[in-house]
Enzyme design. Sequence first.
Site, short mmCIF file in Angstrom:
data_model
loop_
_atom_site.label_atom_id
_atom_site.label_comp_id
_atom_site.label_asym_id
_atom_site.label_seq_id
_atom_site.Cartn_x
_atom_site.Cartn_y
_atom_site.Cartn_z
N HIS A 100 0.88 -1.18 0.00
CA HIS A 100 0.00 0.00 0.00
C HIS A 100 0.91 1.22 0.00
O HIS A 100 1.98 1.20 0.62
CB HIS A 100 -0.84 0.12 1.27
CG HIS A 100 -1.74 -1.03 1.59
ND1 HIS A 100 -1.33 -2.13 2.28
CD2 HIS A 100 -3.07 -1.20 1.37
CE1 HIS A 100 -2.34 -2.95 2.45
NE2 HIS A 100 -3.42 -2.42 1.90
N ASP A 103 2.26 2.03 3.34
CA ASP A 103 3.19 1.09 3.99
C ASP A 103 4.62 1.55 3.76
O ASP A 103 5.48 1.39 4.63
CB ASP A 103 3.15 -0.31 3.35
CG ASP A 103 1.80 -0.96 3.37
OD1 ASP A 103 0.99 -0.62 4.23
OD2 ASP A 103 1.57 -1.83 2.50
C1 XLS Z 1 -7.43 -6.86 4.43
C2 XLS Z 1 -6.99 -7.06 3.04
C3 XLS Z 1 -5.86 -6.16 2.60
C4 XLS Z 1 -5.73 -6.14 1.12
C5 XLS Z 1 -4.92 -5.01 0.59
O1 XLS Z 1 -8.08 -7.66 5.03
O2 XLS Z 1 -6.66 -8.40 2.85
O3 XLS Z 1 -4.67 -6.55 3.22
O4 XLS Z 1 -5.21 -7.33 0.62
O5 XLS Z 1 -5.46 -3.79 0.90
#
Ligand code: XLS
Length: 436
Positions: A100, A103
């Site tokens: 993200h 991140d």
């Molecule tokens: C959350 C999601 C997230 C997505 C990416 O539960 O799995 O991690 O994969 O935003």
Amino acid sequence: MTAFPEIDRIRYEGPSSRNPLAFRHYNADDLVEGKPMRDQLRFSVVYWHSFRNPLSDPFGPGTAVRPWEDGTDSLENAKNRVRVAFEFMEKLGTQFYAFHDRDVAPEGATLVETNRNLDAIVKVLKEEQQRTEIKLLWGTANLFSNRRYMHGAATSPNSEAFAFAAAQVKKAIEVTKELGGAGYTFWGGREGYQNLWNTNVSRELDHLARFLHMAVDYAKEIGFTGQFYIEPKPKEPTKHQYDSDAAACLNFLRQYDLMGHLKLNLETNHATLAGHTMQHELEVAGSAGALGSLDANAGDELLGWDTDQFPTSIYLTTQCMYSVLKYGGLTTGGVNFDAKVRRESFEPIDLFYAHIGGMDTFARGLKIAAAMRADGRLEEMLRERYSSWDSGLGAEIEAGKHSFASLEKIMLKEGDATPNHSGRQELIENIINTYF
Ligand code: XLS
Ligand code: NI
Ligand code: NI
């Protein structure tokens, strides 16, 4: 400088190895159905869980020991972390990663500052990608952590939140393109509701569709050719997420004329939260031609939330890879470990054990699924079960040559329909166990 001085590149040592830092089943160059395992599995490490998750839970703060972190939210720390992440992936031997925007780079006081921070980190990501040949599986934007998104982003009742999210995703798509990302994921974040009395569902869904169309248009405008994904999840953080499962996503995509533009990124623990198996989700997506990518993890049968554990069940990974192979294999997508180590597994080396286990479990699943397909017994039983459609009456119905009236005529003459095939579930389950 190395963050993992005591760890060498993880190697394949075969099933009898007792080395905990070796693969027993994942041998990247081994061919399965004519393709190296590396390309069948396209393993990917997620930045958020593996490099940003302090291992906190609602009852206590983080426990993770990460000696490379200096405890600040500075750009310097963020740059150093990128190098650590790539050292980790290089030693592990995964070819992909996912992140993200928030991140990788700290959010600034304004959008201008935030974008500047992101650009500075993207430079380092690009250098490291070039140095290691590790690629970006998909990028995404965090549209759920910041306070501005408390009511959602694209489905927020606040149009300014929508606008900010649009600006953020615009930038995230640009950055994904800059890094040569194979895809871009939309996971629903807080796109859902806590309470229907204060929610205008149809307006929120219209807004979500408008948002995704803007993304599709912008990708076209700048020539981003990566695959867009939508990732179903039924709840958490909201009580109900609009993208609740594969079928709900497909219905939404069809309703709003987005079907050709997005595929599904399916996550195991989200499937179980939705009351489905992962195999169900894969089959629903695959049969609609929308199976895109896998967020590989596992939940706990006794816990009703998104525990995001590393997959260790070969039955589960066999089911996953059987469906993946059946629908043509992973093309743009991958096996993306959207999983985190337990709060008690606080040492850096646990990140290696976790991924090695996940990769080996998927490698075994892949090999078993391929063996099942090569053997052909299951396929033959499936074919046999539908054989009444292959000729005569069934073939005529499929070809559109019948109506209610013509079928009534036939059945009035025949008197009844006779079941002629056992489902053979127990036999099938016995056969499946022979492959393990
Ligand atoms: C959350 C999601 C997230 C997505 C990416 O539960 O799995 O991690 O994969 O935003
Ligand atoms: Ni996910
Ligand atoms: Ni999840």
